[in-house]
Scaffold this motif. Structure first.
Motif, PDB file in Angstrom:
ATOM      1  N   ALA A  59       1.750   5.457 -11.723  1.00  0.00           N
ATOM      2  CA  ALA A  59       0.300   5.412 -11.513  1.00  0.00           C
ATOM      3  C   ALA A  59      -0.127   6.429 -10.454  1.00  0.00           C
ATOM      4  CB  ALA A  59      -0.135   4.004 -11.113  1.00  0.00           C
ATOM      5  N   VAL A  60       0.622   6.509  -9.362  1.00  0.00           N
ATOM      6  CA  VAL A  60       0.285   7.472  -8.306  1.00  0.00           C
ATOM      7  C   VAL A  60       0.418   8.905  -8.833  1.00  0.00           C
ATOM      8  CG1 VAL A  60       0.969   8.363  -6.039  1.00  0.00           C
ATOM      9  CG2 VAL A  60       0.816   5.892  -6.406  1.00  0.00           C
ATOM     10  N   ALA A  61       1.466   9.171  -9.614  1.00  0.00           N
ATOM     11  CA  ALA A  61       1.647  10.507 -10.199  1.00  0.00           C
ATOM     12  C   ALA A  61       0.505  10.823 -11.172  1.00  0.00           C
ATOM     13  CB  ALA A  61       2.995  10.585 -10.909  1.00  0.00           C
ATOM     14  N   THR A  62       0.084   9.836 -11.938  1.00  0.00           N
ATOM     15  CA  THR A  62      -1.027  10.031 -12.872  1.00  0.00           C
ATOM     16  C   THR A  62      -2.320  10.295 -12.111  1.00  0.00           C
ATOM     17  OG1 THR A  62       0.076   8.623 -14.487  1.00  0.00           O
ATOM     18  CG2 THR A  62      -2.275   9.029 -14.827  1.00  0.00           C
ATOM     19  N   PHE A  63      -2.539   9.559 -11.020  1.00  0.00           N
ATOM     20  CA  PHE A  63      -3.713   9.777 -10.178  1.00  0.00           C
ATOM     21  C   PHE A  63      -3.710  11.216  -9.653  1.00  0.00           C
ATOM     22  CE2 PHE A  63      -6.089   9.664  -6.214  1.00  0.00           C
ATOM     23  CZ  PHE A  63      -7.212   8.932  -6.553  1.00  0.00           C
ATOM     24  N   ALA A  64      -2.556  11.675  -9.180  1.00  0.00           N
ATOM     25  CA  ALA A  64      -2.446  13.049  -8.664  1.00  0.00           C
ATOM     26  C   ALA A  64      -2.745  14.065  -9.776  1.00  0.00           C
ATOM     27  CB  ALA A  64      -1.053  13.279  -8.085  1.00  0.00           C
ATOM     28  N   TYR A  65      -2.269  13.786 -10.981  1.00  0.00           N
ATOM     29  CA  TYR A  65      -2.548  14.662 -12.119  1.00  0.00           C
ATOM     30  C   TYR A  65      -4.054  14.729 -12.382  1.00  0.00           C
ATOM     31  CZ  TYR A  65      -3.136  16.109 -16.963  1.00  0.00           C
ATOM     32  OH  TYR A  65      -3.574  16.727 -18.106  1.00  0.00           O
TER      33      TYR A  65
ATOM     34  N   LEU B 258     -24.070  13.816  -6.428  1.00  0.00           N
ATOM     35  CA  LEU B 258     -23.218  13.035  -7.328  1.00  0.00           C
ATOM     36  C   LEU B 258     -21.748  13.401  -7.127  1.00  0.00           C
ATOM     37  CD1 LEU B 258     -25.336  13.215 -10.598  1.00  0.00           C
ATOM     38  CD2 LEU B 258     -24.907  11.175  -9.200  1.00  0.00           C
ATOM     39  N   LYS B 259     -21.475  14.698  -6.975  1.00  0.00           N
ATOM     40  CA  LYS B 259     -20.095  15.142  -6.772  1.00  0.00           C
ATOM     41  C   LYS B 259     -19.546  14.611  -5.447  1.00  0.00           C
ATOM     42  CE  LYS B 259     -17.091  19.152  -6.866  1.00  0.00           C
ATOM     43  NZ  LYS B 259     -16.995  20.600  -7.032  1.00  0.00           N
ATOM     44  N   THR B 260     -20.360  14.608  -4.415  1.00  0.00           N
ATOM     45  CA  THR B 260     -19.926  14.078  -3.113  1.00  0.00           C
ATOM     46  C   THR B 260     -19.590  12.591  -3.229  1.00  0.00           C
ATOM     47  OG1 THR B 260     -21.244  15.710  -1.919  1.00  0.00           O
ATOM     48  CG2 THR B 260     -20.632  13.712  -0.712  1.00  0.00           C
ATOM     49  N   ILE B 261     -20.431  11.848  -3.911  1.00  0.00           N
ATOM     50  CA  ILE B 261     -20.185  10.417  -4.123  1.00  0.00           C
ATOM     51  C   ILE B 261     -18.906  10.233  -4.929  1.00  0.00           C
ATOM     52  CG2 ILE B 261     -21.026   8.333  -5.294  1.00  0.00           C
ATOM     53  CD1 ILE B 261     -23.906   9.368  -4.589  1.00  0.00           C
ATOM     54  N   HIS B 262     -18.752  11.015  -5.987  1.00  0.00           N
ATOM     55  CA  HIS B 262     -17.580  10.921  -6.851  1.00  0.00           C
ATOM     56  C   HIS B 262     -16.292  11.200  -6.053  1.00  0.00           C
ATOM     57  CE1 HIS B 262     -15.560  10.927 -10.739  1.00  0.00           C
ATOM     58  NE2 HIS B 262     -14.979  12.071 -10.427  1.00  0.00           N
ATOM     59  N   VAL B 263     -16.284  12.274  -5.288  1.00  0.00           N
ATOM     60  CA  VAL B 263     -15.094  12.642  -4.512  1.00  0.00           C
ATOM     61  C   VAL B 263     -14.795  11.580  -3.447  1.00  0.00           C
ATOM     62  CG1 VAL B 263     -14.149  14.348  -2.892  1.00  0.00           C
ATOM     63  CG2 VAL B 263     -15.274  15.101  -4.987  1.00  0.00           C
ATOM     64  N   ALA B 264     -15.818  11.070  -2.790  1.00  0.00           N
ATOM     65  CA  ALA B 264     -15.601  10.009  -1.793  1.00  0.00           C
ATOM     66  C   ALA B 264     -15.001   8.767  -2.448  1.00  0.00           C
ATOM     67  CB  ALA B 264     -16.917   9.658  -1.095  1.00  0.00           C
ATOM     68  N   CYS B 265     -15.474   8.442  -3.625  1.00  0.00           N
ATOM     69  CA  CYS B 265     -14.931   7.286  -4.353  1.00  0.00           C
ATOM     70  C   CYS B 265     -13.498   7.539  -4.813  1.00  0.00           C
ATOM     71  CB  CYS B 265     -15.821   6.919  -5.533  1.00  0.00           C
ATOM     72  SG  CYS B 265     -17.401   6.187  -5.050  1.00  0.00           S
ATOM     73  N   VAL B 266     -13.181   8.783  -5.173  1.00  0.00           N
ATOM     74  CA  VAL B 266     -11.805   9.126  -5.555  1.00  0.00           C
ATOM     75  C   VAL B 266     -10.875   8.867  -4.377  1.00  0.00           C
ATOM     76  CG1 VAL B 266     -10.247  11.060  -6.084  1.00  0.00           C
ATOM     77  CG2 VAL B 266     -12.376  10.796  -7.358  1.00  0.00           C
ATOM     78  N   VAL B 267     -11.261   9.338  -3.202  1.00  0.00           N
ATOM     79  CA  VAL B 267     -10.445   9.140  -2.003  1.00  0.00           C
ATOM     80  C   VAL B 267     -10.298   7.650  -1.700  1.00  0.00           C
ATOM     81  CG1 VAL B 267     -10.332   9.535   0.499  1.00  0.00           C
ATOM     82  CG2 VAL B 267     -10.982  11.405  -1.045  1.00  0.00           C
ATOM     83  N   ALA B 268     -11.411   6.923  -1.745  1.00  0.00           N
ATOM     84  CA  ALA B 268     -11.364   5.484  -1.458  1.00  0.00           C
ATOM     85  C   ALA B 268     -10.530   4.736  -2.494  1.00  0.00           C
ATOM     86  CB  ALA B 268     -12.784   4.912  -1.415  1.00  0.00           C
ATOM     87  N   SER B 269     -10.675   5.099  -3.755  1.00  0.00           N
ATOM     88  CA  SER B 269      -9.935   4.428  -4.824  1.00  0.00           C
ATOM     89  C   SER B 269      -8.440   4.679  -4.701  1.00  0.00           C
ATOM     90  CB  SER B 269     -10.449   4.908  -6.191  1.00  0.00           C
ATOM     91  OG  SER B 269      -9.755   4.252  -7.224  1.00  0.00           O
ATOM     92  N   GLY B 270      -8.051   5.925  -4.498  1.00  0.00           N
ATOM     93  CA  GLY B 270      -6.634   6.266  -4.364  1.00  0.00           C
ATOM     94  C   GLY B 270      -5.996   5.622  -3.145  1.00  0.00           C
ATOM     95  N   THR B 271      -6.704   5.681  -2.026  1.00  0.00           N
ATOM     96  CA  THR B 271      -6.208   5.060  -0.799  1.00  0.00           C
ATOM     97  C   THR B 271      -6.079   3.556  -0.972  1.00  0.00           C
ATOM     98  OG1 THR B 271      -7.244   6.802   0.518  1.00  0.00           O
ATOM     99  CG2 THR B 271      -6.645   4.779   1.678  1.00  0.00           C
ATOM    100  N   GLY B 272      -7.084   2.953  -1.576  1.00  0.00           N
ATOM    101  CA  GLY B 272      -7.049   1.508  -1.804  1.00  0.00           C
ATOM    102  C   GLY B 272      -5.925   1.104  -2.733  1.00  0.00           C
ATOM    103  N   PHE B 273      -5.662   1.904  -3.768  1.00  0.00           N
ATOM    104  CA  PHE B 273      -4.576   1.584  -4.694  1.00  0.00           C
ATOM    105  C   PHE B 273      -3.233   1.623  -3.978  1.00  0.00           C
ATOM    106  CE2 PHE B 273      -1.278   2.812  -7.741  1.00  0.00           C
ATOM    107  CZ  PHE B 273      -1.318   1.684  -8.558  1.00  0.00           C
ATOM    108  N   VAL B 274      -3.006   2.664  -3.191  1.00  0.00           N
ATOM    109  CA  VAL B 274      -1.737   2.760  -2.459  1.00  0.00           C
ATOM    110  C   VAL B 274      -1.610   1.596  -1.481  1.00  0.00           C
ATOM    111  CG1 VAL B 274      -0.431   4.137  -0.783  1.00  0.00           C
ATOM    112  CG2 VAL B 274      -1.493   5.246  -2.758  1.00  0.00           C
TER     113      VAL B 274
END
Length: 131
Positions: free
Chosen positions: A111-117, A7-23
């Motif tokens: 939003a990017v700063a909040t994501f980093a936080y 679950l943690k691996t899926i969560h972290v992969a989604c975090v990376v994909a979500s952040g990259t996609g937002f930028v």
């Protein structure tokens, strides 16, 4: 039952994909690119963010923790709401509301700063991750 590490691996992969996609969507919005309005660009963020949230909730259940029993997790949830609001203003909703480009850029940076936080809080498990 799914294991916590998976679950943690899926969560972290989604975090990376979500952040990259937002930028990426922010860059496309700044350039008024037609790519921003393609079907994949409109659907992928919802799929990724739904998987991200589902994995996070499943991790909390697997670890038997209440979101508001831990200050760091509550901080992540509140910051997530801020991130969603700023992200909406930075992208399509801000355009529809007629926000000026400088205001939308400020919302994007916020939003990017909040994501980093949020990421820092998750890594440090501390609502004040710079301590």
């Amino acid at each position: 039952m799914t294991s916590y590490p998976l679950l943690k691996t899926i969560h972290v992969a989604c975090v990376v994909a979500s952040g990259t996609g937002f930028v990426l969507r922010g860059v496309l919005a700044a350039r008024a690119s037609a790519l921003l309005h393609t079907r994949p660009a409109r659907i992928a963020p919802h799929v990724i963010d739904t998987a991200l949230l589902a994995a996070g909730v499943a991790m909390a259940f697997a670890a038997r923790i209440s979101p508001f029993a831990h200050a760091w997790l509550a901080a992540k949830i509140v910051a997530l709401l801020v991130y969603i609001a700023l992200g909406a203003l930075a992208l399509e909703r801000g355009r529809k509301l007629g926000l000026s480009p400088p205001v939308r850029v400020a919302a994007f940076v916020g939003a990017v700063a909040t994501f980093a936080y949020i990421v820092a809080v998750a890594v440090r498990r501390n609502p004040l991750p710079w301590e």
